[in-house]
Write a protein that holds these residues in place. Structure first.
Motif, PDB file in Angstrom:
ATOM      1  N   PRO A   1      56.105   9.036 -17.011  1.00  0.00           N
ATOM      2  CA  PRO A   1      56.008  10.005 -15.734  1.00  0.00           C
ATOM      3  C   PRO A   1      54.817  10.973 -15.809  1.00  0.00           C
ATOM      4  O   PRO A   1      54.523  11.057 -14.881  1.00  0.00           O
TER       5      PRO A   1
ATOM      6  N   ARG B   1      50.856  11.748 -17.378  1.00  0.00           N
ATOM      7  CA  ARG B   1      49.779  11.097 -18.037  1.00  0.00           C
ATOM      8  C   ARG B   1      49.555  11.361 -19.539  1.00  0.00           C
ATOM      9  O   ARG B   1      50.079  12.532 -19.751  1.00  0.00           O
TER      10      ARG B   1
ATOM     11  N   GLU C   1      47.363   5.971 -26.785  1.00  0.00           N
ATOM     12  CA  GLU C   1      47.634   7.304 -26.783  1.00  0.00           C
ATOM     13  C   GLU C   1      49.342   7.415 -27.271  1.00  0.00           C
ATOM     14  O   GLU C   1      49.793   6.712 -26.375  1.00  0.00           O
TER      15      GLU C   1
ATOM     16  N   ALA D   1      51.106  18.273 -17.533  1.00  0.00           N
ATOM     17  CA  ALA D   1      50.917  19.013 -16.125  1.00  0.00           C
ATOM     18  C   ALA D   1      52.217  19.949 -16.229  1.00  0.00           C
ATOM     19  O   ALA D   1      52.960  19.484 -16.736  1.00  0.00           O
TER      20      ALA D   1
ATOM     21  N   TRP E   1      41.378   4.707 -19.018  1.00  0.00           N
ATOM     22  CA  TRP E   1      41.962   5.774 -18.184  1.00  0.00           C
ATOM     23  C   TRP E   1      41.440   6.949 -19.137  1.00  0.00           C
ATOM     24  O   TRP E   1      41.357   7.928 -18.571  1.00  0.00           O
ATOM     25  N   GLN E   2      41.891   7.007 -20.219  1.00  0.00           N
ATOM     26  CA  GLN E   2      41.810   8.303 -21.120  1.00  0.00           C
ATOM     27  C   GLN E   2      40.505   8.821 -20.962  1.00  0.00           C
ATOM     28  O   GLN E   2      40.244  10.117 -20.796  1.00  0.00           O
TER      29      GLN E   2
ATOM     30  N   PHE F   1      39.802  10.194 -17.401  1.00  0.00           N
ATOM     31  CA  PHE F   1      40.489  11.290 -16.852  1.00  0.00           C
ATOM     32  C   PHE F   1      39.820  12.512 -17.827  1.00  0.00           C
ATOM     33  O   PHE F   1      39.693  13.644 -17.475  1.00  0.00           O
ATOM     34  N   TYR F   2      39.429  12.370 -18.962  1.00  0.00           N
ATOM     35  CA  TYR F   2      39.115  13.423 -19.718  1.00  0.00           C
ATOM     36  C   TYR F   2      37.545  13.526 -20.076  1.00  0.00           C
ATOM     37  O   TYR F   2      37.120  14.505 -20.789  1.00  0.00           O
TER      38      TYR F   2
ATOM     39  N   PHE G   1      46.048  12.019  -9.885  1.00  0.00           N
ATOM     40  CA  PHE G   1      46.902  11.065 -10.813  1.00  0.00           C
ATOM     41  C   PHE G   1      47.039  11.595 -12.357  1.00  0.00           C
ATOM     42  O   PHE G   1      48.206  11.577 -12.855  1.00  0.00           O
ATOM     43  N   ARG G   2      46.068  11.899 -12.847  1.00  0.00           N
ATOM     44  CA  ARG G   2      46.079  12.604 -14.213  1.00  0.00           C
ATOM     45  C   ARG G   2      47.067  13.701 -14.343  1.00  0.00           C
ATOM     46  O   ARG G   2      47.893  13.983 -15.256  1.00  0.00           O
ATOM     47  N   GLY G   3      47.239  14.324 -13.330  1.00  0.00           N
ATOM     48  CA  GLY G   3      48.297  15.419 -13.295  1.00  0.00           C
ATOM     49  C   GLY G   3      49.471  14.709 -12.605  1.00  0.00           C
ATOM     50  O   GLY G   3      50.549  15.656 -12.378  1.00  0.00           O
ATOM     51  N   ALA G   4      49.584  13.617 -12.606  1.00  0.00           N
ATOM     52  CA  ALA G   4      50.916  12.827 -12.146  1.00  0.00           C
ATOM     53  C   ALA G   4      51.635  13.360 -10.684  1.00  0.00           C
ATOM     54  O   ALA G   4      52.694  13.101 -10.589  1.00  0.00           O
TER      55      ALA G   4
ATOM     56  N   HIS H   1      52.238  15.725  -9.719  1.00  0.00           N
ATOM     57  CA  HIS H   1      53.642  16.538  -9.922  1.00  0.00           C
ATOM     58  C   HIS H   1      53.997  17.352  -8.788  1.00  0.00           C
ATOM     59  O   HIS H   1      54.930  17.688  -8.647  1.00  0.00           O
TER      60      HIS H   1
END
Ligand SMILES: Cc1cc2nc3c(=O)[nH]c(=O)nc-3n(C[C@H](O)[C@H](O)[C@H](O)COP(=O)(O)OP(=O)(O)OC[C@H]3O[C@@H](n4cnc5c(N)ncnc54)[C@H](O)[C@@H]3O)c2cc1C
Ligand code: SF4
Lengths: 571, 324
Positions: free
Chosen positions: A183, A185, A209, A217, B146-147, B150-151, B214-217, B219
Motif C-alpha cells: 500500500p 512505497r 527494500e 507517507a 524506483w528507489q 523516488f529518492y 506515487f512515492r507518497g502512495a 495517500h
C-alpha cells in the motif's frame, strides 16, 4: 492536560471508567465500552499483541463482545517514549524466568514485550510473508511439520494485514509468487542498506527494500517516519504501525474493552470441560471475568505457562494438553551477524534498522547443507546496544571498548533471521519459584540441533563474503544471538500431534483458543509478526463462520441462558 | 552546514517570495492601458499586442524561475550542497528572475541582449542539470530503479529552469519580430510554438508530480489533481497549436484559456496542500525547519502556474495574430 499525566502507566491502569487513551492526541481519550466482571462476554482475550490485538479488533468488528487483557501498560507513544535506550527497557517483558539448556536463550529485549500492543510496540517492523512451500515443509521440503493451512488462503490474509498496516514495500518483490502492490512505497535506503545491496550485487543475488510496518507517507493522525532509528526502543511518532496504533484503536471503536495492567493468572474450566472465564490481577487484587470463550495470546512463553498454570484435577498436565505438546517445540530464530568497518561514514542507526533485505537463501534450495532457510538484513544498532554487543561478543571492556566505539559511525552489519527446527526437547515448563503475582514462573530450555548449527555456519560464511565484496574491513562474526519465539502450542490436523486445529481452537476444550506465535508448527526464515496477524485475521473469519452455523459451544449455552433470563423477567 | 549557506538559502527564499509578488504586479497596469488601445479585431499584426505577449512570457518565465530558485535552494540545502555545482541553479534562476522582472516591465519592441543571454544560460543550465541528475540516479546502487527515481536527484526538476529559459528566449523572439508580418521563433509561428513548448512542459511537470505523488502512495485523493488536470490542459494547448490559422471562429479558444486559468489556480492551491502536507509531519509547522525539508516541496506547484501563464500568453498572441 489530562489527569493521567502524573500517574505512572506502569502502576495505575489507564483504560478504565469508560475511556481509553487516544494514542494519536496528547492527553486525549477515546470512549471505551466497559463490561462488568460478572457479565459473560463472548470472548476474553489474554494478550493484546500481534495475535491478541488483531483478533480483538476483528472479533469486535464482527459484532462479538470482547474484553482483551494485557499485563502491560497502556502507553501513549507521543508522550511516554523517550529517545533513551535505558528508559525504554520499560517496554520489555523482564519478569523472572529461568533459562537453561545447551544454548540458553537470552530473554527480554530481543524477544518479548509487555504492553498493550505486545511486542509490536518495540518490534523492528519487518513484515514478510512465508515462502509458500513452508506451509508444507514436511511434505515438500522434507523437514519440520506441515501446517494445516493452505498457502493460497494465507496469501489473501497477508494482503489484508499489509493493507491494514499500510506496509511500505518495494514495487516488485523479487521472490515467491506474485503479491499485490504494497500500500505504501518503500523508504529511502540508508548507507547501511546500500552496503547490503552492494554485497548482493557483487555476489550476483537479488536484494530489495524491506517491507516495513512504518509509514512512508502520512496516515490519518499518524506521522510518517522521521528516520531517527529508535524503532526497537519504541516509536514516538506513531509512524510504526504497531498493534497499539492500528488494531487496538479499531478494536475500541468497534466496542471492545481493553484492560491494561491486567495479568491473567488462571483460566477456569468447569466440569463439562468448558472454560468459563479468567482470573486476573488488576488494581492490587484478583478478579474473575466471565466469558463464553477464552483466547490465549500471550506469546510463545506466557501462553504455555498460563495453560500449564491452569491445571486442575481433571486436567492435570494443564489445559489443552492431552497431546503432551503444550510448551514443546519452542522455536527461536537464529539471529547471527557479521560486522565490519567501512571507509565511508555509514551511521547505520539512521532510519529503521533493516531497510534492505535478501531472501535469497529462503528461496534457493541448491547450495545448502541444511534444511530450512534464512533471510539477512542490514542493521542499525543504537549505541548502547552496540556497546553491549561489543562487550558480550568480543569481550571488549574499558579503554578497548571506548576505542572501538569511536568506529561506531563506520560500522556496517548483516544479520540473519534463520529458521530453527522444531524439537520437542526445546520447551517451556513451570519452575517452582513464583513471581510477583504468586504464579509459577516459566523455565525455558533450549538447545540447538546440528541442522541449526549448519544453517548458522552457512549464513556466516556467506555474509562474510558479501561484506567483503561491499568493501568492509576488520570483519568479525557474532555467533550467538537469537530473536523471535514461536511454537509451544502447535496447530495441526491431528489431536495427538498438535494442540490446536487450523482455526486455533484447542482440540481438548472447544471454547479455548490460542492465537499467537505459539501455534506455528515451523518458523521459516522470516520474522513472524505478519504471519501471526494473518492467522489472527483468518481465525476471526473462521469464528464468525462457526458462530453463524451455531458451532461455538459457549454461544449455544448463552442462548439458553438468555432465554431463562427472559422468562424470569417476564414472570 | 555553515551559516553562509543558511544565509544564502534564506536570501534565495526571500528573493523568490518578493519576486513572485512583483511578477504578478504589472498585470493591473497593462489592463488599464489595454482599454484605450483596443484595436479593430482583425487589424493584423500590431507591435503592441506582440510586446504584451512577450511581457506575459517574461512573467511566466520569471514565475518558473521563482519556483526553481526556491525549490533548488531547499532541496540542494537538504543535499548539503555536497557538490559545488549545486549552487548553479540558485544563481542562474536568480539571474533569470531578475531578467524576467526587467522584461516584464520593459515595453520596448526589441529583444534585450542581456536577457537573451541569461535565458540561454538558463536553458543550458537545465540541460546540464538534467545530465547531473541522471548521473546521480544511475551511479547509485540499484541504478535506474524506483528507489533511486523516488529518492535520488529528481530527473524532472532541472527541466523547470530549461523551460523558463526557453519561454524567456521565445519571449525575446516575439518582441524582436513584433513589427514583422507575423511574430515567429526560428521561422516558426511564435504563438503555436510557444503553445506546443508549454504543452510539453505541462506534460513533463505533471509526470514529475505523478512520480512523487506515487512515492507518497497518493495517500490523499487531491494528489491525483496535478496528474489529471495538466495533461488535459496540454492536450487543449496542442490542439490550439494545431488549429488552422484561417479558422476565424476558433481563434479565441475559450475552453483552453479557462483551463489555463484553472491550472494557474491549481499551482497556487497546491502550495496550500503542500503546506498542509508539511503540517502532517512530526511536530507540524512548529518544527518547520525540519518539516519543510521532509514534507512535500512548497515551491513545486507554482511551476504549473508559470506554465499556465505561458499558455495564456501564447493563446493571447494567437487571438491577436491569426498566423502567429
Ligand atoms: C526487539 C524485537 C524486534 C522484533 N522485530 C520483528 C520484526 O521486525 N518483524 C516481525 O515480524 N517480528 C518482530 N518481532 C517479533 C514480534 O514482535 C512477535 O513475534 C510478535 O509480536 C508476537 O506476537 P504475539 O501475539 O505472539 O505476542 P506479543 O506481541 O508479545 O503479545 C503478547 C502480549 O501478551 C501479554 N501477556 C502475556 N501473558 C499475559 C498474561 N498472562 N496476562 C495478560 N497479558 C499477558 C504481554 O504483556 C504482551 O503484551 C520482534 C520482537 C522483538 C522483541
Ligand atoms: S525511524 Fe521511523 S519507525 Fe523508527 S522510531 Fe523513528 S519514526 Fe518511528
Amino acid at each position: 492536560m489530562s489527569d493521567d499525566m502524573s500517574g505512572d502507566p506502569q502502576v495505575t491502569p489507564r483504560a478504565s471508567g469508560g475511556r481509553a487513551p487516544d494514542v494519536f492526541r496528547p492527553g486525549g481519550w477515546v470512549p471505551m465500552r466497559s463490561y462488568r466482571d460478572d457479565e459473560t462476554v463472548d470472548f476474553v482475550i489474554v494478550g493484546t499483541g500481534a495475535g491478541g490485538g488483531t483478533l480483538a479488533c476483528k472479533l469486535a468488528e464482527y459484532g462479538f463482545s470482547v474484553v482483551a487483557l494485557d499485563a502491560g501498560p497502556y502507553f501513549r507513544p507521543l508522550e511516554d517514549f523517550a529517545s533513551d535506550e535505558s528508559e525504554q527497557t520499560k517496554l520489555y517483558w523482564t519478569d523472572d524466568r529461568i533459562s537453561d539448556g545447551a544454548n540458553p536463550l537470552q530473554l527480554g529485549s530481543n524477544n518479548s514485550g509487555k504492553a498493550v500492543g505486545g511486542s509490536t510496540v518495540h518490534f523492528a517492523m519487518v513484515s514478510l510473508r512465508f515462502r509458500p512451500e513452508w506451509f508444507k515443509s514436511r511434505t515438500l521440503l522434507g523437514y519440520g511439520a506441515d501446517w494445516p493451512i493452505d498457502w493460497r488462503e494465507m496469501w489473501s490474509y497477508y494482503t489484508e494485514v499489509e493493507q491494514a498496516l499500510k506496509i511500505s514495500g518495494p514495487i516488485t518483490y523479487p521472490w515467491g509468487p506474485k503479491r499485490p502492490r504494497y500500500p505504501y512505497r518503500a523508504h529511502p535506503l540508508n548507507a547501511a542498506a546500500r552496503v547490503l545491496a552492494r554485497g548482493c550485487e557483487a555476489l550476483g543475488i537479488s536484494w530489495t527494500e524491506t517491507p516495513l510496518a512504518t509509514l512512508s507517507a502520512p496516515r490519518g493522525l499518524a506521522h510518517p517516519c522521521v528516520y531517527r532509528g529508535f524503532c526497537v526502543a519504541g516509536c514516538s511518532t506513531n509512524a510504526k504501525q504497531s498493534a497499539l496504533v492500528t488494531w487496538i484503536p479499531r478494536a475500541l471503536a468497534a466496542g471492545a474493552e481493553i484492560r491494561d495492567l491486567a495479568m491473567v493468572g488462571r483460566i477456569e474450566v468447569d466440569d463439562r470441560d468448558l472454560v468459563t472465564g479468567v482470573h486476573y490481577h488488576r488494581n492490587g487484587g484478583w478478579h474473575f471475568q466471565r466469558a463464553r470463550n477464552v483466547v490465549v495470546a500471550g506469546y510463545a512463553i506466557e501462553t504455555p505457562r498460563l495453560l500449564l498454570n491452569s491445571a486442575t484435577g481433571r486436567h492435570r498436565d494443564g489445559l489443552a494438553n492431552s497431546s503432551g505438546l503444550v510448551g514443546r517445540n519452542l522455536m527461536t530464530q537464529s539471529n547471527q551477524a557479521v560486522w565490519g568497518l567501512m571507509d565511508d561514514e555509514i551511521r547505520s542507526y539512521k532510519g529503521p534498522p533493516s531497510l534492505a533485505i535478501t531472501e535469497h537463501w529462503n528461496y534457493a534450495d541448491k547450495g545448502k547443507d541444511f534444511f530450512g532457510g534464512y533471510a539477512y538484513m542490514s542493521q542499525g544498532p543504537l549505541p548502547q546496544l552496540w556497546a553491549n554487543t561489543l562487550a558480550q561478543a568480543r569481550g571488549l571492556w574499558g579503554a578497548r571498548l571506548v576505542e572501538e566505539m569511536t568506529n561506531y559511525n563506520h560500522v556496517a552489519g548483516l544479520k540473519i533471521v534463520g529458521e530453527m527446527l522444531p524439537q520437542e526437547r526445546n520447551r517451556v515448563t513451570l519452575a517452582d519459584e513464583v513471581d510477583q503475582y504468586g504464579l509459577r514462573i516459566p523455565r525455558v530450555t533450549y538447545s540447538w540441533c546440528d541442522n541449526d548449527r549448519r544453517l548458522i555456519d552457512h549464513s556466516l560464511a556467506f555474509m562474510t563474503r558479501a561484506l567483503q565484496a561491499a568493501g568492509a574491513k576488520d570483519i568479525w562474526t557474532q555467533d550467538d544471538d537469537t530473536c523471535h519465539l514461536n511454537g509451544t502450542a502447535r496447530m495441526g490436523d491431528d489431536p495427538r500431534s498438535s494442540v490446536v486445529d487450523a482455526d486455533c481452537r484447542s482440540w481438548d476444550i472447544p471454547n479455548l483458543w490460542i492465537c499467537d506465535g505459539s501455534v506455528f508448527p515451523t518458523v521459516g526464515g522470516v520474522n513472524p509478526s505478519l504471519t501471526i496477524q494473518a492467522i489472527a485475521c483468518r481465525t476471526a473469519d473462521r469464528i464468525r463462520a462457526m458462530a453463524r452455523r451455531g458451532e461455538l459451544t459457549g454461544q449455544r449455552a448463552e442462548r439458553t441462558r438468555r432465554a431463562v433470563h427472559a422468562t424470569s423477567a417476564s414472570a | 552546514m555553515s551559516n553562509d549557506t543558511d544565509w544564502l538559502v534564506g536570501a534565495g527564499l526571500a528573493l523568490s517570495a518578493i519576486a513572485a509578488t512583483a511578477m504578478l504586479q504589472p498585470r493591473g497596469q497593462t489592463k488599464v492601458t489595454q482599454v484605450p488601445a483596443s484595436l479593430p479585431r482583425r487589424a493584423g499584426p500590431h507591435p503592441r499586442a506582440s510586446v504584451r505577449a512577450a511581457r506575459r512570457l517574461n512573467r511566466a518565465a520569471g514565475l518558473l524561475a521563482v519556483s526553481v530558485l526556491a525549490d533548488s535552494s531547499v532541496e540542494h540545502y537538504r543535499g548539503s550542497f555536497k557538490n559545488k555545482a549545486m549552487y548553479t541553479p540558485l544563481a542562474v534562476s536568480a539571474l533569470t528572475l531578475a531578467m524576467s522582472a526587467h522584461g516584464t516591465a520593459d515595453r520596448r519592441p526589441w529583444a534585450h541582449r542581456l536577457r537573451d543571454g541569461s535565458y540561454l544560460l538558463a536553458a543550458a543550465t537545465g540541460l546540464a542539470g538534467t545530465g547531473f541528475h541522471v548521473y546521480n540516479v544511475t551511479k547509485k546502487v540499484g541504478g535506474f530503479s524506483w528507489q533511486n527515481l523516488f529518492y535520488g536527484a529528481p530527473l524532472g526538476a532541472p527541466m523547470a529552469i530549461l523551460l523558463s529559459g526557453l519561454l524567456g528566449f521565445c519571449s525575446e523572439r516575439v518582441r524582436d519580430t513584433s513589427r514583422a508580418q507575423r511574430p515567429h521563433v526560428f521561422g516558426l509561428p511564435a504563438a503555436r510554438t510557444i503553445a506546443a513548448v508549454t504543452a510539453a512542459g505541462l506534460l513533463g511537470t505533471s509526470g514529475e508530480a505523478g512520480l512523487l505523488h506515487f512515492r507518497g502512495a497518493f495517500h490523499n485523493p487531491f494528489m491525483a489533481v496535478p496528474v489529471t488536470l495538466p495533461p488535459i490542459g496540454a492536450a487543449l494547448l496542442f490542439n490550439a497549436a494545431a488549429r488552422d490559422p484561417d479558422d476565424d471562429q476558433n481563434r479565441a479558444h475559450p475552453l483552453t484559456r479557462a483551463w489555463m486559468w484553472l491550472l494557474a489556480a491549481m499551482g497556487f492551491v497546491g502550495v496550500g496542500f503542500h503546506a498542509y502536507g508539511v503540517s502532517r509531519n512530526m511536530g507540524g509547522w512548529r518544527n518547520w525547519s525540519q518539516n519543510i525539508l521532509a514534507g512535500p516541496p512548497l515551491p513545486a506547484p507554482p511551476s504549473f502556474t508559470g506554465l499556465a501563464l505561458a499558455g495564456l500568453a501564447a493563446l493571447g498572441l494567437m487571438r491577436e495574430h491569426p498566423d502567429a
